[in-house]
Design a protein around this motif. Structure first.
Motif, short mmCIF file in Angstrom:
data_model
loop_
_atom_site.label_atom_id
_atom_site.label_comp_id
_atom_site.label_asym_id
_atom_site.label_seq_id
_atom_site.Cartn_x
_atom_site.Cartn_y
_atom_site.Cartn_z
N GLN A 152 0.81 -1.22 0.00
CA GLN A 152 0.00 0.00 0.00
C GLN A 152 0.85 1.27 0.00
O GLN A 152 0.39 2.32 -0.46
CB GLN A 152 -0.97 0.01 1.19
N HIS A 153 2.07 1.20 0.52
CA HIS A 153 2.94 2.37 0.49
C HIS A 153 3.36 2.71 -0.94
O HIS A 153 3.83 3.82 -1.19
CB HIS A 153 4.20 2.10 1.33
N GLN A 154 3.14 1.79 -1.87
CA GLN A 154 3.45 2.04 -3.27
C GLN A 154 2.21 2.45 -4.06
O GLN A 154 2.23 3.45 -4.78
CB GLN A 154 4.10 0.79 -3.89
N TYR A 155 1.11 1.68 -3.92
CA TYR A 155 -0.07 2.04 -4.71
C TYR A 155 -0.82 3.24 -4.12
O TYR A 155 -1.72 3.78 -4.76
CB TYR A 155 -1.00 0.83 -4.91
N PHE A 156 -0.44 3.67 -2.91
CA PHE A 156 -1.03 4.90 -2.35
C PHE A 156 -0.86 6.06 -3.31
O PHE A 156 -1.77 6.88 -3.50
CB PHE A 156 -0.36 5.22 -1.01
N PHE A 157 0.29 6.15 -3.95
CA PHE A 157 0.57 7.28 -4.83
C PHE A 157 -0.22 7.21 -6.14
O PHE A 157 -0.30 8.20 -6.86
CB PHE A 157 2.07 7.32 -5.15
N LEU A 158 -0.83 6.05 -6.40
CA LEU A 158 -1.63 5.90 -7.62
C LEU A 158 -3.11 6.14 -7.38
O LEU A 158 -3.81 6.65 -8.27
CB LEU A 158 -1.44 4.49 -8.20
N ILE A 159 -3.62 5.79 -6.20
CA ILE A 159 -5.06 5.90 -5.96
C ILE A 159 -5.40 6.85 -4.81
O ILE A 159 -6.58 7.11 -4.57
CB ILE A 159 -5.70 4.52 -5.67
N GLY A 160 -4.40 7.37 -4.11
CA GLY A 160 -4.65 8.29 -3.01
C GLY A 160 -4.71 9.73 -3.48
O GLY A 160 -5.79 10.24 -3.87
N PRO A 161 -3.59 10.43 -3.48
CA PRO A 161 -3.58 11.85 -3.89
C PRO A 161 -4.18 12.12 -5.27
O PRO A 161 -4.88 13.13 -5.44
CB PRO A 161 -2.09 12.19 -3.86
N PRO A 162 -3.99 11.27 -6.28
CA PRO A 162 -4.52 11.62 -7.60
C PRO A 162 -6.04 11.57 -7.70
O PRO A 162 -6.63 12.27 -8.53
CB PRO A 162 -3.89 10.57 -8.54
N LEU A 163 -6.72 10.75 -6.88
CA LEU A 163 -8.13 10.47 -7.10
C LEU A 163 -9.08 11.08 -6.08
O LEU A 163 -10.29 11.16 -6.33
CB LEU A 163 -8.37 8.95 -7.14
N ILE A 164 -8.60 11.49 -4.92
CA ILE A 164 -9.51 11.85 -3.83
C ILE A 164 -10.46 12.99 -4.21
O ILE A 164 -11.66 12.94 -3.94
CB ILE A 164 -8.71 12.19 -2.53
N ILE A 165 -9.96 14.04 -4.86
CA ILE A 165 -10.83 15.14 -5.26
C ILE A 165 -11.45 14.93 -6.64
O ILE A 165 -12.67 15.05 -6.78
CB ILE A 165 -10.07 16.50 -5.19
N PRO A 166 -10.66 14.59 -7.68
CA PRO A 166 -11.26 14.46 -9.01
C PRO A 166 -12.34 13.39 -9.11
O PRO A 166 -13.31 13.57 -9.84
CB PRO A 166 -10.06 14.09 -9.90
N VAL A 167 -12.21 12.30 -8.36
CA VAL A 167 -13.15 11.19 -8.50
C VAL A 167 -14.03 11.05 -7.26
O VAL A 167 -15.25 11.20 -7.32
CB VAL A 167 -12.39 9.87 -8.77
N ILE A 168 -13.41 10.77 -6.11
CA ILE A 168 -14.18 10.41 -4.92
C ILE A 168 -15.04 11.57 -4.43
O ILE A 168 -16.25 11.43 -4.24
CB ILE A 168 -13.24 9.91 -3.80
N PHE A 169 -14.43 12.73 -4.20
CA PHE A 169 -15.19 13.87 -3.69
C PHE A 169 -16.26 14.33 -4.67
O PHE A 169 -17.38 14.67 -4.28
CB PHE A 169 -14.25 15.02 -3.35
N ASN A 170 -15.93 14.36 -5.96
CA ASN A 170 -16.92 14.80 -6.95
C ASN A 170 -18.11 13.85 -7.00
O ASN A 170 -19.27 14.29 -7.07
CB ASN A 170 -16.27 14.90 -8.33
N MET A 171 -17.86 12.56 -6.94
CA MET A 171 -18.95 11.59 -6.94
C MET A 171 -19.80 11.72 -5.68
O MET A 171 -21.03 11.67 -5.74
CB MET A 171 -18.39 10.17 -7.07
N GLN A 172 -19.16 11.89 -4.54
CA GLN A 172 -19.90 12.05 -3.29
C GLN A 172 -20.77 13.30 -3.32
O GLN A 172 -21.93 13.27 -2.89
CB GLN A 172 -18.93 12.14 -2.12
#
Length: 395
Positions: free
Chosen positions: A255-275
């Motif tokens: 997770q310390h590696q894939y965090f950089f792929l699904i954490g910072p890049p997606l939280i606002i553009p995808v997760i927050f917008n969908m919510q």
């Protein structure tokens, strides 16, 4: 506070054991200043949502009540019909073995800070803060108008708008906490304007999630900010629990590696917008939806002449992508390194100190984080977004 008042003659007396039995979703009591309130029906009409107040069912909520309500005299009027009695004089001031001495000292400190005026805000400061956001918005358009839509002007425009979006996020945070103006009406109005028109998000969505975070920070099942939807395991307890239950939704050892792929890049553009869209439509938040629409109408009206429809979509997506990194690093550095656990029923100050940490003060850190580098003061006192500015000037 929390034991200083005399009990009303003839009122029913309760023990903590009795109060703690009423912590179910349909049966909720809580204690404020040793008075017992039945909030079972009121939670449905609570302006902050049923979850944030329900997290204190069966507990003393005095410090949370003070922290969340800037107009205490006004709010206390709503408590009167809910009063069913008070704690028996033989009962301690705190429940669940909470530290009464720490609570007493903390409340004394808060009173000193209030007397010294450290919770007073400067409207001029926040007007200038808002002004610098509007200047950034205009500057981004001027860059394109003067230099065209080449790669370098486009990148510069995106960086300027990302800065505006990130800083608007910190400003709406202060308005959302009702910490700028004395009257909640103006705080609510400016909050909707900044988060809705300047950022394209829902004020109600933010309130619903963020107030729970402040009520029970870093507590599983109560703080939405530590609900990773099984994407990550955080803290020292959750990895052990997942191991015992043999839960492996993802390769957590990486997770310390894939965090950089699904954490910072997606939280606002995808997760927050969908919510945002889901909550506004499902709860029929038409006012928030109108503010949200005004942001995108303004953005596309401004940038379609330069980039067209698809180019403008690409631009706003890139801005959200950059902003998301900024947001994640600022918000997580104050909490994720700290204790993350299940409910321990700690006193207010101990709970907040266990879940928050400060970041070194500097002019850049203050600006870059919107003064959220002072998380300890913000979480424990939660009175004003301008508290740290005043405290700094008083040194």
């Amino acid at each position: 506070m929390g034991g200083g008042g005399q009990h009303c003659q003839g009122s029913r007396l309760y023990t903590w054991t009795e109060v703690q039995q009423h912590c179910q979703r349909s049966d909720q009591w809580l204690v404020i200043d040793r008075k017992v309130y039945d909030i079972s029906e009121w939670v449905k009409r609570h302006p902050g949502g049923h979850r944030v107040i329900g997290h204190y069912a069966g507990e003393d909520a005095t410090d949370a009540f003070v922290a969340f309500h800037p107009e205490l005299d006004f709010v206390r009027k709503f408590l009167k019909p809910l009063l069913i009695g008070e704690l028996d004089p033989s009962e301690p001031c705190q429940d669940h073995q909470k530290n009464a001495a720490v609570t007493k000292d903390f409340r004394a400190l808060r009173e000193v800070l209030e007397r010294e005026g450290l919770f007073r805000t400067s409207p001029l400061f926040f007007c200038l803060y808002l002004g610098h956001l509007l200047v950034l918005e205009m500057l981004a358009l001027l860059v394109l108008w003067h230099w065209g839509t080449g790669w370098i002007p486009t990148l510069l425009c995106a960086v300027i708008l990302t800065t505006s979006q990130a800083q608007a996020g910190w400003l709406q945070h202060d308005f959302g906490h009702l910490s700028v103006f004395r009257k909640s009406f103006w705080n609510h109005l400016l909050h909707k304007f900044v988060i809705g028109h300047l950022k394209g998000a829902s004020a109600s969505w933010w309130n619903h999630l963020h107030f729970q975070h402040h009520a029970k920070p870093n507590i599983f099942g109560k703080d939405p900010d530590v609900n990773t939807q099984h994407a990550f395991v955080i803290g020292s307890i959750q990895p052990i629990e997942y191991g015992i239950k043999k839960l492996k939704y993802l390769p957590y050892n990486h997770q310390h590696q894939y965090f950089f792929l699904i954490g910072p890049p997606l939280i606002i553009p995808v997760i927050f917008n969908m919510q945002n869209v889901r909550i506004m439509l499902s709860r029929r938040l038409w006012v928030d939806l109108a503010w949200w629409f005004s942001f995108y109408a303004r953005f596309f009206y401004s940038y379609i002449p330069f980039y067209g429809v698809f180019g403008s979509l690409a631009l706003i997506s890139f801005i959200r992508f950059l902003e998301s990194h900024w947001f994640v690093w600022v918000t997580q550095m104050n909490h994720i390194p700290m204790e993350i656990d299940h409910e321990k029923h700690q006193d207010w100050l101990t709970m907040q100190l266990s879940a928050t940490c400060n970041i070194e003060q500097s002019f850049f850190n203050d600006w870059f984080s919107g003064h959220l580098n002072f998380q300890i003061e913000h979480h424990s006192l939660k009175k004003s977004g301008d508290l740290w500015l005043d405290a700094y000037l008083h040194k």
